[in-house]
Design an enzyme around this catalytic site. Structure first.
Site: not given
Ligand code: NAD
Length: 282
Positions: A73, A17-19
């Site tokens: 969470k 993690s980068l946090t």
């Molecule tokens: P998650 O598994 O909880 O949710 C992802 C959702 O996307 C699921 O509901 C899945 O069904 C859907 N999905 C997958 N492929 C799809 C497509 N092609 N079309 C439509 N829907 C699709 O995952 P999450 O925890 O929400 O994480 C998602 C991404 O966000 C990850 O890459 C994670 O690293 C990133 N993230 C970034 C931050 C940030 O601070 N930038 C924070 C949290 C998560």
């Protein structure tokens, strides 16, 4: 304020993690004595349900706070003494502060995303937005958009039930705004009608290559916001930029949640630009 801050992160797969470096570098720049440790449940041989044990130990060891990440969470909601109003509405907490043995849960993911929109897309319209992905990150981005003035939000997910569930939850929280679940067959029309698109699925990460929608459908000038931040430059962002769309990368949200967490934990206002620069150099 404390003489010494001991802070942690608990979740699965967080050793890279980068946090931690974000917190430590900014706290040092602010002149704070601040130590950030990670508790990877998988490495510790613990289950997600054991997060309570980790929090108990952190409390006993005098921690100031713990950041909470996937898959804990929601689990921590039942473990805190008090929940910040937005964390309660979102039903997810990514920060627990230990205040004289009293545990208070917060959610800074949505704040991080909202601040990214404000700072990174200052001239954009957020009125009509289409969001793809309704998981953990998607719940925070939807909440941020609706708190930031989006009046019509379309929510799409390969798992339509997830889109419907999130739309229902958000509609109950924001009764005067229109939040609809968009079936995949209607995605193209949703993209074409939006001022901007939020991408909140894992697509664009190395193990999920590709782009989740057809970029040629975007309106001229429509913005594109990404949650994926590994890599920072996803195929979606690269192609959207090539087509001249304003873009916001996932690093904004990642930095924004760390900024908001650090501020809540220490009561000191961090330097956002310095945190951005440091994150981008990591
Ligand atoms: P998650 O598994 O909880 O949710 C992802 C959702 O996307 C699921 O509901 C899945 O069904 C859907 N999905 C997958 N492929 C799809 C497509 N092609 N079309 C439509 N829907 C699709 O995952 P999450 O925890 O929400 O994480 C998602 C991404 O966000 C990850 O890459 C994670 O690293 C990133 N993230 C970034 C931050 C940030 O601070 N930038 C924070 C949290 C998560």
């Amino acid at each position: 304020h404390r003489e010494h801050y001991l802070v942690g992160l608990v979740g699965e797969g967080i050793t890279v993690s980068l946090t931690p470096p974000m917190h430590e570098a900014e706290a040092a720049a602010l002149g704070l004595d601040y130590e950030y440790r990670t508790f990877d449940l998988i490495e510790l041989g613990l289950r997600a349900e054991d997060v309570g044990r980790v929090l108990d130990e952190a409390k006993r060891d005098g921690f100031a706070a713990m950041n909470i990440t996937h898959p804990c969470k929601q689990l921590v909601l039942d473990l805190v003494d008090e929940l910040d109003a937005d964390a309660a509405r979102l039903q997810a907490a990514n920060l627990v502060v230990f205040d004289d043995g009293h545990l208070i849960g917060y959610n800074t993911d949505w704040i991080g995303f909202r601040d990214g929109l404000t700072v990174g897309l200052p001239d954009a319209s957020f009125d009509r937005v289409l969001q793809i992905g309704c998981g953990g990150a998607g719940a925070a981005t939807a909440y941020a958009l609706l708190s930031h003035g989006t009046t019509r939000l379309g929510l799409c997910d390969v798992d339509y039930q997830r889109a419907q569930n999130l739309a229902g939850r958000m509609q109950a929280l924001f009764p005067d705004q229109s939040i609809v679940a968009v079936p995949r067959a209607a995605l193209d029309g949703g993209i074409a009608g939006a001022n901007g698109v939020v991408h909140a699925t894992p697509m664009g990460m190395s193990h999920h290559p590709g782009v989740a929608f057809d970029l040629s459908l975007l309106r001229a000038g429509a913005w594109v916001s990404e949650v994926v931040y590994r890599p920072l430059q996803t195929e979606l962002l690269r192609r959207a930029e090539e087509r001249g769309h304003p873009v916001l990368d996932g690093g904004r949200m990642a930095v924004g949640q760390a900024y908001a967490s650090l501020q809540i934990i220490t009561g000191t206002v961090p330097d956002r630009a310095r945190m951005e620069r440091h994150f981008r150099a990591l």
